[in-house]
Design a protein around this motif. Structure first.
Motif, PDB file in Angstrom:
ATOM      1  N   LEU A  19      18.891 152.407   1.074  1.00  0.00           N
ATOM      2  CA  LEU A  19      20.268 152.467   1.569  1.00  0.00           C
ATOM      3  C   LEU A  19      21.209 152.908   0.449  1.00  0.00           C
ATOM      4  CD1 LEU A  19      22.526 152.002   3.610  1.00  0.00           C
ATOM      5  CD2 LEU A  19      22.371 149.543   3.106  1.00  0.00           C
ATOM      6  N   LEU A  20      21.026 152.363  -0.737  1.00  0.00           N
ATOM      7  CA  LEU A  20      21.868 152.747  -1.871  1.00  0.00           C
ATOM      8  C   LEU A  20      21.733 154.245  -2.142  1.00  0.00           C
ATOM      9  CD1 LEU A  20      23.637 151.137  -4.035  1.00  0.00           C
ATOM     10  CD2 LEU A  20      21.743 151.673  -5.566  1.00  0.00           C
ATOM     11  N   GLN A  21      20.517 154.763  -2.071  1.00  0.00           N
ATOM     12  CA  GLN A  21      20.287 156.194  -2.285  1.00  0.00           C
ATOM     13  C   GLN A  21      21.019 157.016  -1.229  1.00  0.00           C
ATOM     14  OE1 GLN A  21      18.823 157.794  -4.817  1.00  0.00           O
ATOM     15  NE2 GLN A  21      19.357 159.737  -3.848  1.00  0.00           N
ATOM     16  N   ALA A  22      20.990 156.575   0.021  1.00  0.00           N
ATOM     17  CA  ALA A  22      21.695 157.289   1.100  1.00  0.00           C
ATOM     18  C   ALA A  22      23.195 157.297   0.851  1.00  0.00           C
ATOM     19  CB  ALA A  22      21.376 156.652   2.452  1.00  0.00           C
ATOM     20  N   LEU A  23      23.734 156.197   0.346  1.00  0.00           N
ATOM     21  CA  LEU A  23      25.166 156.137   0.040  1.00  0.00           C
ATOM     22  C   LEU A  23      25.499 157.042  -1.146  1.00  0.00           C
ATOM     23  CD1 LEU A  23      25.623 152.303   0.555  1.00  0.00           C
ATOM     24  CD2 LEU A  23      26.526 154.116   2.028  1.00  0.00           C
ATOM     25  N   SER A  24      24.623 157.081  -2.122  1.00  0.00           N
ATOM     26  CA  SER A  24      24.811 157.960  -3.274  1.00  0.00           C
ATOM     27  C   SER A  24      24.802 159.431  -2.842  1.00  0.00           C
ATOM     28  CB  SER A  24      23.707 157.707  -4.307  1.00  0.00           C
ATOM     29  OG  SER A  24      23.820 158.597  -5.389  1.00  0.00           O
ATOM     30  N   GLU A  25      23.894 159.774  -1.948  1.00  0.00           N
ATOM     31  CA  GLU A  25      23.807 161.152  -1.453  1.00  0.00           C
ATOM     32  C   GLU A  25      25.057 161.564  -0.690  1.00  0.00           C
ATOM     33  OE1 GLU A  25      20.135 161.191   0.744  1.00  0.00           O
ATOM     34  OE2 GLU A  25      18.925 161.120  -1.106  1.00  0.00           O
ATOM     35  N   ARG A  26      25.802 160.601  -0.209  1.00  0.00           N
ATOM     36  CA  ARG A  26      27.073 160.881   0.477  1.00  0.00           C
ATOM     37  C   ARG A  26      28.246 160.927  -0.499  1.00  0.00           C
ATOM     38  NH1 ARG A  26      27.338 158.432   6.399  1.00  0.00           N
ATOM     39  NH2 ARG A  26      25.195 158.777   7.057  1.00  0.00           N
ATOM     40  N   GLY A  27      27.939 160.805  -1.774  1.00  0.00           N
ATOM     41  CA  GLY A  27      28.966 160.956  -2.801  1.00  0.00           C
ATOM     42  C   GLY A  27      29.605 159.677  -3.308  1.00  0.00           C
ATOM     43  N   PHE A  28      29.091 158.530  -2.904  1.00  0.00           N
ATOM     44  CA  PHE A  28      29.672 157.260  -3.341  1.00  0.00           C
ATOM     45  C   PHE A  28      29.044 156.796  -4.648  1.00  0.00           C
ATOM     46  CE2 PHE A  28      30.465 157.386   1.196  1.00  0.00           C
ATOM     47  CZ  PHE A  28      31.810 157.071   1.225  1.00  0.00           C
ATOM     48  N   ALA A  29      29.837 156.093  -5.447  1.00  0.00           N
ATOM     49  CA  ALA A  29      29.342 155.514  -6.691  1.00  0.00           C
ATOM     50  C   ALA A  29      28.407 154.360  -6.347  1.00  0.00           C
ATOM     51  CB  ALA A  29      30.506 155.015  -7.544  1.00  0.00           C
ATOM     52  N   THR A  30      27.280 154.307  -7.039  1.00  0.00           N
ATOM     53  CA  THR A  30      26.290 153.260  -6.781  1.00  0.00           C
ATOM     54  C   THR A  30      25.768 152.712  -8.100  1.00  0.00           C
ATOM     55  OG1 THR A  30      24.482 154.879  -6.669  1.00  0.00           O
ATOM     56  CG2 THR A  30      25.548 154.282  -4.583  1.00  0.00           C
ATOM     57  N   LEU A 159      22.418 143.477   8.210  1.00  0.00           N
ATOM     58  CA  LEU A 159      22.211 144.820   8.743  1.00  0.00           C
ATOM     59  C   LEU A 159      21.010 144.816   9.684  1.00  0.00           C
ATOM     60  CD1 LEU A 159      22.812 146.818   5.456  1.00  0.00           C
ATOM     61  CD2 LEU A 159      24.302 146.732   7.464  1.00  0.00           C
ATOM     62  N   PRO A 160      21.077 145.586  10.752  1.00  0.00           N
ATOM     63  CA  PRO A 160      19.945 145.636  11.683  1.00  0.00           C
ATOM     64  C   PRO A 160      18.773 146.408  11.078  1.00  0.00           C
ATOM     65  CG  PRO A 160      21.633 147.193  12.350  1.00  0.00           C
ATOM     66  CD  PRO A 160      22.194 146.420  11.190  1.00  0.00           C
ATOM     67  N   ARG A 161      17.619 146.197  11.663  1.00  0.00           N
ATOM     68  CA  ARG A 161      16.413 146.917  11.253  1.00  0.00           C
ATOM     69  C   ARG A 161      16.406 148.273  11.971  1.00  0.00           C
ATOM     70  NH1 ARG A 161      15.019 141.596  12.082  1.00  0.00           N
ATOM     71  NH2 ARG A 161      14.199 140.519  10.247  1.00  0.00           N
ATOM     72  N   VAL A 162      17.161 149.196  11.401  1.00  0.00           N
ATOM     73  CA  VAL A 162      17.284 150.546  11.958  1.00  0.00           C
ATOM     74  C   VAL A 162      17.108 151.548  10.825  1.00  0.00           C
ATOM     75  CG1 VAL A 162      18.795 149.858  13.875  1.00  0.00           C
ATOM     76  CG2 VAL A 162      19.804 150.527  11.680  1.00  0.00           C
ATOM     77  N   ALA A 163      17.068 152.821  11.165  1.00  0.00           N
ATOM     78  CA  ALA A 163      16.903 153.887  10.179  1.00  0.00           C
ATOM     79  C   ALA A 163      18.006 153.821   9.120  1.00  0.00           C
ATOM     80  CB  ALA A 163      16.911 155.247  10.868  1.00  0.00           C
ATOM     81  N   VAL A 164      17.693 154.293   7.936  1.00  0.00           N
ATOM     82  CA  VAL A 164      18.609 154.191   6.804  1.00  0.00           C
ATOM     83  C   VAL A 164      19.949 154.878   7.076  1.00  0.00           C
ATOM     84  CG1 VAL A 164      17.693 156.215   5.588  1.00  0.00           C
ATOM     85  CG2 VAL A 164      18.823 154.390   4.307  1.00  0.00           C
ATOM     86  N   GLN A 165      19.957 156.005   7.749  1.00  0.00           N
ATOM     87  CA  GLN A 165      21.229 156.689   8.010  1.00  0.00           C
ATOM     88  C   GLN A 165      22.110 155.859   8.946  1.00  0.00           C
ATOM     89  OE1 GLN A 165      22.289 159.027   6.137  1.00  0.00           O
ATOM     90  NE2 GLN A 165      20.319 159.309   5.137  1.00  0.00           N
ATOM     91  N   GLU A 166      21.493 155.159   9.891  1.00  0.00           N
ATOM     92  CA  GLU A 166      22.258 154.267  10.770  1.00  0.00           C
ATOM     93  C   GLU A 166      22.837 153.097   9.969  1.00  0.00           C
ATOM     94  OE1 GLU A 166      20.598 153.411  14.809  1.00  0.00           O
ATOM     95  OE2 GLU A 166      18.893 154.559  14.002  1.00  0.00           O
ATOM     96  N   ARG A 167      22.041 152.567   9.045  1.00  0.00           N
ATOM     97  CA  ARG A 167      22.531 151.481   8.192  1.00  0.00           C
ATOM     98  C   ARG A 167      23.714 151.961   7.353  1.00  0.00           C
ATOM     99  NH1 ARG A 167      17.563 147.951   5.544  1.00  0.00           N
ATOM    100  NH2 ARG A 167      17.337 146.546   7.319  1.00  0.00           N
TER     101      ARG A 167
END
Length: 178
Positions: A19-30, A159-167
């Motif tokens: 999830l952290l990687q997905a947020l980083s890929e969207r340009g957020f600081a992690t 968080l629900p058990r769903v795909a990372v992009q949904e999370r």
């Protein structure tokens, strides 16, 4: 309290780093999980501050790293997402027979009050060279973290058990970014 600092915590192997990687890929600081960095550091130099060798030393080092991460993040003008952090380290130290979480952390909330927690998810969990505990131990750790969050006055949002992009969408909407 710094409302820019958002904590992702919960069960080991539950998808926080992904999830952290997905947020980083969207340009957020992690900020990467302190524990994984410490394990890599200790293995590289044959150190003893490893959870399976000396949990107290590991947890104390995790507190140092988490505090350093928080200090470094002060310079970021936008939201910062943390994979584990100071609370997780304080929980580990208390579990290892150290001071209580309240003694370690005091009463100041260092992260945004709403904390995102990943639940146990057996299908995602995998032990490896840096994560040597089993799923049952991960679930017990998860429960200790949940209890600590409530004790400290945080609002855990599972968080629900769903795909990372949904999370990622859920997290960003709940943070008011989307």
């Amino acid at each position: 309290m710094n409302r820019r600092f958002v904590l992702l915590t919960g069960c080991s192997g539950g998808g926080k780093s992904t999830l952290l990687q997905a947020l980083s890929e969207r340009g957020f600081a992690t900020v990467q999980e302190p524990g994984r960095r410490i394990v890599a550091e200790q293995l590289a130099r044959a150190g003893d501050a490893l959870p399976w060798v000396d949990m107290k030393a590991f947890a104390r080092r995790a507190i140092e790293v988490a505090l350093s991460d928080l200090e470094a993040a002060q310079s970021v003008d936008d939201i910062v997402f943390f994979d584990r952090g100071l609370i997780d380290a304080a929980v580990a130290l208390a579990h290892a027979g150290g001071p209580t979480i309240e003694q370690t952390l005091g009463e100041t909330l260092v992260y945004e009050r709403r904390v995102f927690i990943v639940p146990p998810w057996r299908q995602l969990f995998a032990a490896d060279a840096e994560r040597r505990h089993g799923f049952d131990a991960a679930v017990q750790e998860h429960h200790r973290i949940e209890q600590a969050l409530e004790t400290l006055g945080y609002l855990p949002t599972e968080l629900p058990r769903v795909a990372v992009q949904e999370r990622a969408e859920i997290v960003l909407k709940d943070c008011g970014v989307l």
